[in-house]
Design an enzyme around this catalytic site. Sequence first.
Site, PDB file in Angstrom:
ATOM      1  N   ASP A 180      -3.114  -4.085  12.672  1.00  0.00           N
ATOM      2  CA  ASP A 180      -2.426  -4.487  11.447  1.00  0.00           C
ATOM      3  C   ASP A 180      -2.261  -6.014  11.448  1.00  0.00           C
ATOM      4  O   ASP A 180      -1.491  -6.569  12.249  1.00  0.00           O
ATOM      5  CB  ASP A 180      -1.057  -3.800  11.373  1.00  0.00           C
TER       6      ASP A 180
ATOM      7  N   ASP B  66       1.350  -7.383  10.962  1.00  0.00           N
ATOM      8  CA  ASP B  66       2.189  -7.204  12.159  1.00  0.00           C
ATOM      9  C   ASP B  66       1.803  -8.193  13.247  1.00  0.00           C
ATOM     10  O   ASP B  66       2.664  -8.720  13.960  1.00  0.00           O
ATOM     11  CB  ASP B  66       2.053  -5.772  12.693  1.00  0.00           C
TER      12      ASP B  66
ATOM     13  N   ARG C  17       0.837  -1.189   0.000  1.00  0.00           N
ATOM     14  CA  ARG C  17       0.000   0.000   0.000  1.00  0.00           C
ATOM     15  C   ARG C  17       0.864   1.226   0.000  1.00  0.00           C
ATOM     16  O   ARG C  17       1.661   1.419   0.913  1.00  0.00           O
ATOM     17  CB  ARG C  17      -0.849   0.020   1.271  1.00  0.00           C
TER      18      ARG C  17
ATOM     19  N   THR D 142      -1.052   7.504  -1.001  1.00  0.00           N
ATOM     20  CA  THR D 142      -2.284   7.426  -1.798  1.00  0.00           C
ATOM     21  C   THR D 142      -3.164   6.241  -1.384  1.00  0.00           C
ATOM     22  O   THR D 142      -4.326   6.184  -1.781  1.00  0.00           O
ATOM     23  CB  THR D 142      -1.934   7.250  -3.286  1.00  0.00           C
TER      24      THR D 142
HETATM   25  N1  URA Z   1      -4.849  -3.873   6.930  1.00  0.00           N
HETATM   26  C1  URA Z   1      -4.720  -4.291   8.207  1.00  0.00           C
HETATM   27  O1  URA Z   1      -3.884  -5.116   8.514  1.00  0.00           O
HETATM   28  N2  URA Z   1      -5.544  -3.763   9.142  1.00  0.00           N
HETATM   29  C2  URA Z   1      -6.489  -2.868   8.853  1.00  0.00           C
HETATM   30  O2  URA Z   1      -7.234  -2.444   9.755  1.00  0.00           O
HETATM   31  C3  URA Z   1      -6.623  -2.445   7.508  1.00  0.00           C
HETATM   32  C4  URA Z   1      -5.781  -2.950   6.575  1.00  0.00           C
END
Ligand code: URA
Length: 217
Positions: free
Chosen positions: A208, A211, A112, A116
């Site tokens: 995330d 993570d 990502r 943007t």
């Molecule tokens: N990707 C993630 O890992 N968590 C989110 O909340 C959104 C995208």
Amino acid sequence: MEAALAARFPNLRLITHPLVQHKLTLMRRKDLSTSSFRRLLNELSMLMAYEVTRDVGTQLVSIETPLETMLAPMIDGKKLVFLSILRAGTGILDGMLSVVPGARVGHIGLYRDPKTLTAVEYYFKMPHQLEERDVVILDPMLATGNSAVAAIERTRELGPKSMKFVCLLTCPEGLEALNREHPDVPVYTAAVDRELDSHGYILPGLGDAGDRIFGTK
Ligand code: URA
């Protein structure tokens, strides 16, 4: 609630099984360890595999039991493809493969762009003969929908028999994006959360996913 979501998002396939809901709630807790998060994701993925493969075709084959010959159903056609969106898709892939061990596996690398939030491709490798295969695309979080849309577009170029998208949880913005760009692709998920924040995170969400799977934070 469920009926309202179904009316708003015709592409949504909400998995409401209590085991799925319970495990997702455990995963959302911020103090859960990396190993528990991973184990729960694995278990949840197996349960989701059960739902996403519910309509695969079977054919009757002749087998010998210890007592007699019988016609019994087996999964028909070319092996399914799981397409893992790197890196968090790997977390779902392991559980799916333990239920469908013969599936073929594709990978797409998308990151990502932090400014943007659009998806940038850095890797793509798929099995052959996609025109004879059903593809199940895996990513724990369907947030903005940018990665999902990009992965589906890229896969569509290879002419697969069908595509489905599986995530742990999503939000209205992600479902809308997929419904708008790829209305023929159903989204299997355990929850539709409230909204996205300004950084593209799902609220309340689980943080995330990458993570939390890999312990990188
Ligand atoms: N990707 C993630 O890992 N968590 C989110 O909340 C959104 C995208």
